[in-house]
Motif scaffolding. Structure first.
Motif, PDB file in Angstrom:
ATOM      1  N   VAL A  91       0.866  -1.173   0.000  1.00 39.55           N
ATOM      2  CA  VAL A  91       0.000   0.000   0.000  1.00 39.55           C
ATOM      3  C   VAL A  91       0.907   1.229   0.000  1.00 39.55           C
ATOM      4  N   HIS A  92       0.865   1.988  -1.064  1.00 35.89           N
ATOM      5  CA  HIS A  92       1.649   3.223  -1.173  1.00 35.89           C
ATOM      6  C   HIS A  92       0.726   4.393  -0.806  1.00 35.89           C
ATOM      7  N   ILE A  93       1.130   5.156   0.171  1.00 41.63           N
ATOM      8  CA  ILE A  93       0.316   6.296   0.590  1.00 41.63           C
ATOM      9  C   ILE A  93       1.103   7.572   0.304  1.00 41.63           C
ATOM     10  N   LYS A  94       0.480   8.431  -0.443  1.00 42.11           N
ATOM     11  CA  LYS A  94       1.183   9.629  -0.904  1.00 42.11           C
ATOM     12  C   LYS A  94       1.580  10.552   0.251  1.00 42.11           C
ATOM     13  N   GLY A  95       2.876  10.897   0.312  1.00 40.09           N
ATOM     14  CA  GLY A  95       3.371  11.858   1.289  1.00 40.09           C
ATOM     15  C   GLY A  95       3.970  13.051   0.580  1.00 40.09           C
ATOM     16  N   TYR A  96       4.237  14.103   1.336  1.00 44.69           N
ATOM     17  CA  TYR A  96       4.666  15.345   0.700  1.00 44.69           C
ATOM     18  C   TYR A  96       5.899  15.974   1.352  1.00 44.69           C
ATOM     19  N   GLU A  97       6.054  15.776   2.654  1.00 43.85           N
ATOM     20  CA  GLU A  97       7.174  16.410   3.350  1.00 43.85           C
ATOM     21  C   GLU A  97       7.895  15.365   4.186  1.00 43.85           C
ATOM     22  N   TRP A  98       9.245  15.495   4.260  1.00 44.09           N
ATOM     23  CA  TRP A  98      10.053  14.422   4.849  1.00 44.09           C
ATOM     24  C   TRP A  98      11.064  14.923   5.861  1.00 44.09           C
ATOM     25  N   GLN A  99      11.007  16.164   6.237  1.00 44.37           N
ATOM     26  CA  GLN A  99      12.028  16.670   7.140  1.00 44.37           C
ATOM     27  C   GLN A  99      11.858  16.092   8.547  1.00 44.37           C
ATOM     28  N   LEU A 100      12.909  16.224   9.332  1.00 40.34           N
ATOM     29  CA  LEU A 100      12.938  15.687  10.680  1.00 40.34           C
ATOM     30  C   LEU A 100      12.026  16.523  11.573  1.00 40.34           C
ATOM     31  N   GLU A 101      10.797  16.118  11.645  1.00 38.71           N
ATOM     32  CA  GLU A 101       9.801  16.872  12.411  1.00 38.71           C
ATOM     33  C   GLU A 101       8.595  15.982  12.616  1.00 38.71           C
ATOM     34  N   GLU A 102       8.031  16.034  13.792  1.00 40.35           N
ATOM     35  CA  GLU A 102       6.862  15.199  14.071  1.00 40.35           C
ATOM     36  C   GLU A 102       5.602  15.838  13.507  1.00 40.35           C
ATOM     37  N   GLY A 103       4.636  15.005  13.175  1.00 41.88           N
ATOM     38  CA  GLY A 103       3.367  15.499  12.668  1.00 41.88           C
ATOM     39  C   GLY A 103       3.329  15.485  11.156  1.00 41.88           C
ATOM     40  N   MET A 104       2.244  14.910  10.627  1.00 44.95           N
ATOM     41  CA  MET A 104       2.142  14.803   9.170  1.00 44.95           C
ATOM     42  C   MET A 104       1.467  16.031   8.579  1.00 44.95           C
ATOM     43  N   THR A 105       1.616  16.179   7.283  1.00 44.40           N
ATOM     44  CA  THR A 105       0.902  17.239   6.586  1.00 44.40           C
ATOM     45  C   THR A 105      -0.583  16.884   6.540  1.00 44.40           C
ATOM     46  N   LYS A 106      -1.387  17.901   6.362  1.00 45.02           N
ATOM     47  CA  LYS A 106      -2.835  17.684   6.335  1.00 45.02           C
ATOM     48  C   LYS A 106      -3.230  16.771   5.178  1.00 45.02           C
ATOM     49  N   LYS A 107      -2.585  16.977   4.029  1.00 45.27           N
ATOM     50  CA  LYS A 107      -2.918  16.161   2.855  1.00 45.27           C
ATOM     51  C   LYS A 107      -2.536  14.699   3.080  1.00 45.27           C
ATOM     52  N   ALA A 108      -1.390  14.489   3.721  1.00 47.09           N
ATOM     53  CA  ALA A 108      -0.965  13.115   3.981  1.00 47.09           C
ATOM     54  C   ALA A 108      -1.921  12.434   4.953  1.00 47.09           C
ATOM     55  N   ARG A 109      -2.340  13.166   5.971  1.00 47.70           N
ATOM     56  CA  ARG A 109      -3.277  12.576   6.935  1.00 47.70           C
ATOM     57  C   ARG A 109      -4.589  12.206   6.247  1.00 47.70           C
ATOM     58  N   ASN A 110      -5.011  13.039   5.321  1.00 47.70           N
ATOM     59  CA  ASN A 110      -6.223  12.733   4.568  1.00 47.70           C
ATOM     60  C   ASN A 110      -6.032  11.474   3.732  1.00 47.70           C
ATOM     61  N   ASN A 111      -4.872  11.364   3.104  1.00 48.95           N
ATOM     62  CA  ASN A 111      -4.573  10.166   2.310  1.00 48.95           C
ATOM     63  C   ASN A 111      -4.540   8.917   3.185  1.00 48.95           C
ATOM     64  N   LEU A 112      -3.989   9.081   4.383  1.00 50.51           N
ATOM     65  CA  LEU A 112      -3.947   7.956   5.317  1.00 50.51           C
ATOM     66  C   LEU A 112      -5.362   7.489   5.646  1.00 50.51           C
ATOM     67  N   GLY A 113      -6.240   8.442   5.889  1.00 54.92           N
ATOM     68  CA  GLY A 113      -7.625   8.087   6.202  1.00 54.92           C
ATOM     69  C   GLY A 113      -8.278   7.320   5.071  1.00 54.92           C
ATOM     70  N   LEU A 114      -8.028   7.767   3.860  1.00 54.00           N
ATOM     71  CA  LEU A 114      -8.610   7.083   2.700  1.00 54.00           C
ATOM     72  C   LEU A 114      -8.062   5.661   2.571  1.00 54.00           C
ATOM     73  N   ALA A 115      -6.755   5.520   2.769  1.00 52.23           N
ATOM     74  CA  ALA A 115      -6.134   4.194   2.648  1.00 52.23           C
ATOM     75  C   ALA A 115      -6.624   3.261   3.745  1.00 52.23           C
ATOM     76  N   VAL A 116      -6.726   3.783   4.947  1.00 56.30           N
ATOM     77  CA  VAL A 116      -7.199   2.952   6.069  1.00 56.30           C
ATOM     78  C   VAL A 116      -8.650   2.542   5.833  1.00 56.30           C
ATOM     79  N   ASP A 117      -9.477   3.483   5.400  1.00 50.67           N
ATOM     80  CA  ASP A 117     -10.888   3.153   5.140  1.00 50.67           C
ATOM     81  C   ASP A 117     -10.998   2.086   4.059  1.00 50.67           C
ATOM     82  N   PHE A 118     -10.177   2.235   3.024  1.00 51.19           N
ATOM     83  CA  PHE A 118     -10.194   1.245   1.945  1.00 51.19           C
ATOM     84  C   PHE A 118      -9.827  -0.139   2.487  1.00 51.19           C
TER      85      PHE A 118
END
Lengths: 486, 170
Positions: free
Chosen positions: B122-149
């Motif tokens: 399962v490839h889930i689209k991400g956008y930012e990779w720097q050393l920092e906690e917390g995902m981008t809003k778009k990535a979190r949305n993608n995660l929700g879609l993938a999990v629901d699927f």
């Protein structure tokens, strides 16, 4: 025409390494450099965080050796909570040691069976399609299974001591948060074959013998490939024994003379400087009193077996004596002998693991100690790849105000560069065509150090390669990819 | 996208990997964790979960105990939100094998512990990779879609006595 050859990895995140080799019109090596693009964001990442979070946070630095960072940070935080690293409870120290030797065992197994053995079994000129762990699995299945199971055994030790794979919490400031239950002990000590301590010792000994067997028929390659004299640095126990968890800093020169006399690692800044070079993001550590030109050194398995006076387990000690006898007691400066040293350490780790498992202190109840808080702490440990320094300061609010890390791969920056230069001169000079085998020779030299660019770059690590060939007008005339992540 | 057809009993592993401290690189691990919580709430005991910073050779032994394995990872490839693809054996050497791909594991497992499980990523689209906690809003949305699927698929697979198919059709 001047040619520039670039061996460059492709990564998803910041941080990577590449090798550039410049040839003149006759094909002579003009310059060779290993560049590691270092990302120093991690020190900033932990600033402002409570000190007790740091041992967990630093594990995120590297997916390859999170336990090393966990333990180095925990040792630094021991100091901050007022506990001398030598005054942990016996249960805490031995649980940490079990965790650390378990990690050593699995890390060294990974390197030999999965990274180095393809080069040794098939030769560095073998087709790239064959020269990998899948090739080993296909033609030497028993060996590949051993490698996988040795890794799995080490990972089980980490799971049972650190708690879990991600964000393990086994080591905390002043001690540990769990002991080893009798059931967990028996699982590791008497587990179903092959996952038990005795089988691991047996397999580790077999691996040492495999290397010696190979060495006997490939002496020229193993003894001369990328070999050069150097200083060596590592922790040693106060009595001179090999000790990868705790000790004093010792360094020797190429002839075996002590050039750093068993000093307290808390004072490392007095002894070790870091040179910045314009062409590399990675610093070049050196012993201050010898200066930048002469003070550089190797760390890792070869250095450790050179600096120590003995190994405190019988089977590894016997192998170490043979290792030392090969150079008539003098320091071993043969880069490919790092594999030999690594396997002797693997055997030592297996022996220590068994000794620890039968020690009832692992079931002790005193897990943590506390003392008078301090505002600065240094923790040093021998990671599989070499000496690892963690240094922290905290403020009145218990938040980290300063962090400084020197990782193994950074210590080995100068030696890796020298190895690349030597191999380039031998394999590439005068050549009109660059072959896969020639480029792999460069990789073999670097691979001997088992560099962890994750650590050195403070990025999650992948080290795939892109190889580009440029002419004197900087025009790309050829490019090789060895891997790209999809 | 793939359809799943339940036809028999299977042992399923969902294995997320990535670095939770590098922004959207947390996607794979969170995918596994969220589904594990869901499976726990629903008492789906036939599902197993694992997560790690990255895959390693010993995972070949781990996956050999299962019939079906779903790997999950953050992706920077040109996909919209997420995608699922069947894992093909990948035998090509890398400069360093500190890092293993699902395809590498498939090849290693096939050689050492065959039969190899059926594997999907399962490839889930991400956008930012720097050393920092917390995902981008778009990535979190993608995660929700993938999990629901995946929940939908797993519910379908587990509909009959919590058993699932060994024969997915890609």
């Amino acid at each position: 025409m001047t040619k520039k050859i670039t061996i460059e990895p492709v990564t998803r995140v910041e941080g990577h390494g590449k090798v550039t080799i410049h040839l003149d019109e006759e094909g002579n090596i003009v310059q060779s450099r290993l560049h590691i693009v270092e990302f120093r964001g991690f020190e900033r990442f932990v600033q402002g965080r409570p000190y007790w979070e740091v041992p967990v946070l630093v594990q995120r630095l590297c997916g390859i050796c999170p336990v090393s960072h966990l333990l180095a940070a925990a040792k630094a935080m021991d100091v901050i909570v007022g506990v001398d690293p030598e005054d942990l409870s016996p249960t805490a120290e031995k649980m940490r040691r079990l965790m650390h030797y378990g990690q050593f065992f699995q890390s060294h197994a990974l390197h030999f069976f999965h990274l180095a053995s393809p080069d040794l079994l098939f030769g560095i000129d073998a087709p790239v399609e064959k020269r990998n762990i899948i090739g080993v699995a296909r033609e030497h299945k028993d060996l590949a299974v051993q490698g996988v199971m040795m890794r799995k055994f080490g990972q089980e030790i980490i799971r049972l001591t650190a708690g879990k794979k991600i964000h393990g919490t086994g080591a905390i400031p002043g001690g540990i948060n769990k002991n080893l239950s009798p059931e967990e002990r028996d699982f590791l000590l008497k587990g179903k074959n092959p996952l038990n301590a005795d089988k691991m010792i047996s397999w580790a000994l077999d691996a040492v013998n495999l290397f010696k067997f190979y060495h006997a028929s490939h002496r020229d390659f193993i003894d001369k490939f990328a070999a050069f004299p150097s200083n060596h640095l590592s922790l040693v126990r106060k009595d001179g024994a090999l000790d990868i968890y705790h000790g004093v800093l010792r360094s020797i020169d190429q002839d075996g003379n002590k050039i750093l006399h068993d000093v307290d690692y808390s004072d490392y800044l007095d002894y070790i400087g870091e040179e910045v070079k314009s062409w590399s993001y990675t610093k070049f550590p050196f012993l201050r009193h010898l200066g930048k030109e002469n003070g550089w050194y190797r760390v890792g398995p070869l250095a450790r077996l050179n600096t120590c006076d003995f190994i405190p387990t019988p089977l590894a000690q016997k192998e170490w004596e043979e290792f030392k006898a090969y150079t008539k007691g003098k320091p071993n400066n043969m880069t490919m002998h790092t594999h030999w040293a690594r396997l002797i350490e693997t055997l030592h780790a297996a022996e220590v693991i068994k000794d620890l498992l039968i020690d009832p202190d692992l079931q002790g109840e005193e897990l943590i100690r506390k003392g008078d808080k301090k505002f600065e702490g240094v923790g040093v440990i021998e990671a599989p790849r070499g000496t690892l320094f963690h240094h922290y300061k905290i403020n009145d609010d218990d938040l980290v105000s300063m962090a400084n890390l020197i990782v193994s791969t950074t210590h080995n920056n100068e030696p890796m560069n020298r190895s690349v230069r030597l191999v380039a001169e031998e394999k590439l000079a005068g050549q009109k065509m660059i072959t896969e085998g020639m480029l792999n020779a460069i990789e073999v030299a670097i691979r001997a150090y088992d560099p962890c660019l994750s650590c050195a770059t403070h990025a999650m690590g992948q080290m795939p390669l892109e190889v580009s060939l440029y002419n004197n007008e900087n025009e790309l005339i050829d490019r090789f990819y060895s891997y790209r992540r999809g | 996208m793939i359809d799943f057809i339940p036809t028999g009993v299977a042992r399923i592993l969902i294995y997320g990997f990535g670095n939770p401290s590098r922004k959207d690189d947390a996607l794979g691990v969170l995918f596994s964790e969220e589904l594990e919580q869901w499976a726990s709430d629903k008492s789906y005991k036939s599902l197993s979960f694992d997560a790690n910073y990255q895959l390693a050779p010993e995972d070949a032994a781990v996956i050999s105990d299962y019939d079906i394995v779903f790997f999950a990872d953050a992706s920077q490839e040109d996909i919209h939100d997420f995608s699922v693809e069947r894992v093909m054996e990948h035998q090509k050497a890398e400069f360093s094998l500190h890092y293993f791909t699902p395809g590498n594991l498939a090849a290693l497992c096939q050689e050492l512990f065959h039969p190899c499980p059926e594997m999907y990523e399962v490839h889930i689209k991400g956008y930012e990779w720097q050393l920092e906690e917390g995902m981008t809003k778009k990535a979190r949305n993608n995660l929700g879609l993938a999990v629901d699927f995946m929940k939908t698929q797993l519910k379908s697979l587990l509909a009959k006595d919590h058993t699932v198919s060994k024969n997915f059709i890609a």
